[in-house]
Scaffold this motif. Structure first.
Motif, PDB file in Angstrom:
ATOM      1  N   GLN A 185       5.235  45.350 -30.194  1.00 14.88           N
ATOM      2  CA  GLN A 185       3.975  46.010 -30.530  1.00 14.88           C
ATOM      3  C   GLN A 185       4.095  47.496 -30.211  1.00 14.88           C
ATOM      4  N   LYS A 186       4.760  47.797 -29.080  1.00 15.12           N
ATOM      5  CA  LYS A 186       4.995  49.185 -28.704  1.00 15.12           C
ATOM      6  C   LYS A 186       6.253  49.253 -27.856  1.00 15.12           C
ATOM      7  N   ILE A 187       7.137  50.179 -28.175  1.00 12.96           N
ATOM      8  CA  ILE A 187       8.349  50.369 -27.375  1.00 12.96           C
ATOM      9  C   ILE A 187       8.609  51.869 -27.245  1.00 12.96           C
ATOM     10  N   GLU A 188       8.875  52.313 -26.021  1.00 11.68           N
ATOM     11  CA  GLU A 188       9.145  53.717 -25.747  1.00 11.68           C
ATOM     12  C   GLU A 188      10.429  53.847 -24.939  1.00 11.68           C
ATOM     13  N   PHE A 189      11.110  54.983 -25.115  1.00 19.44           N
ATOM     14  CA  PHE A 189      12.348  55.265 -24.387  1.00 19.44           C
ATOM     15  C   PHE A 189      12.145  56.533 -23.574  1.00 19.44           C
ATOM     16  N   HIS A 190      12.414  56.446 -22.271  1.00 20.67           N
ATOM     17  CA  HIS A 190      12.195  57.592 -21.390  1.00 20.67           C
ATOM     18  C   HIS A 190      13.420  57.841 -20.502  1.00 20.67           C
ATOM     19  N   PHE A 191      13.664  59.109 -20.264  1.00 23.34           N
ATOM     20  CA  PHE A 191      14.740  59.520 -19.351  1.00 23.34           C
ATOM     21  C   PHE A 191      14.203  59.630 -17.927  1.00 23.34           C
ATOM     22  N   VAL A 192      15.005  59.190 -16.954  1.00 24.23           N
ATOM     23  CA  VAL A 192      14.691  59.395 -15.531  1.00 24.23           C
ATOM     24  C   VAL A 192      15.960  59.871 -14.832  1.00 24.23           C
TER      25      VAL A 192
END
Length: 250
Positions: A185-192
């Motif tokens: 439904q929703k997918i996000e990619f984030h850097f840490v």
């Protein structure tokens, strides 16, 4: 096939059925390894991993950790967003790499951890991209609706965020990741930063140390937990030393 499975479950005890199910799962894992890595696992390797898997799950059950079944994990995943941390560990001597995955819900509780050992992955950069793919596949397996994929490789994360066709050396892996986005439904990619992705890396390191994959529902290995505590302790000690040695010039 269904008649055969039904017959097997009717005949066996709970202990036998657990062994049977783990066996089927690892045979499927072996099939995927052959398909994606061109490596065939031997019967001895599969048997050893089944044994290790049972031992680890028994330890988790004894400690009565928060979540006890995949069903519970999936229900939590359907209600809110789940964050999946991924990282890679690469052993240059053996050319082995490993995926480290850690799943947390919105409250920060650990839903699952997984380590997957790979071979014949050419570079650490390729390994990082492949770990991102494994993170997305785990989200599909657990039937997550909303998912945040977190990693400490800026290049891989940026390529995953992009909708453009990728023609780099890891292009095929990135395209595979992008093709699976519509499963959520929703997918996000984030850097840490690496400091906030420690446990995923420690899980991957543990797979290389053990020379085997593992999957735990509701927790992480004691060895990984202790290594994480040591990392934090060393970081705090380093910060104190830096503060003690610092000075201001006016």
């Amino acid at each position: 096939m269904w008649e055969w499975l039904t017959w097997v479950f009717d005949q066996g005890t709970n202990k036998q059925m657990r062994l049977f199910c783990y066996g089927l799962w690892l045979i499927w894992f072996s099939r995927n390894r052959l398909l994606y890595e061109r490596r065939c696992m031997t019967g001895i390797e599969i048997a050893r991993q089944i044994r290790n898997y049972i031992v680890e799950l028994d330890a988790i059950k004894e400690k009565k950790l928060t979540l006890q079944s995949a069903g519970n994990n999936q229900q939590v995943g359907r209600r809110g967003r789940v964050t999946v941390h991924f990282d890679a560990a690469f052993d240059h001597q053996s050319s082995r790499s490993a995926t480290g995955l850690l799943l947390r819900n919105e409250e920060g509780e650990i839903l699952a951890s997984e380590a997957i050992l790979h071979s014949e992955i050419a570079t650490p950069f390729t390994a990082e991209a492949y770990e991102g793919l494994q993170a997305v596949k785990l989200g599909i397996f657990m039937e997550l609706n909303k998912m945040e994929v977190v990693g400490d490789s800026k290049t891989v994360i940026k390529k995953c965020q992009s909708t453009n066709t990728n023609k780099s050396i890891i292009g095929a892996i990135i395209r595979d990741i992008q093709s699976k986005k519509d499963r959520f439904q929703k997918i996000e990619f984030h850097f840490v930063p690496k400091a906030k992705n420690v446990y995923a890396h420690l899980i991957a390191n543990e797979a290389i140390r053990r020379r085997g994959s593992f999957y735990l529902m509701g927790g992480i290995l004691d060895s990984v937990r202790q290594a994480g505590l040591n990392e934090r302790r060393n970081e705090r000690f380093g910060n104190k030393v830096a503060e003690k040695n610092s000075f201001h010039v006016f």
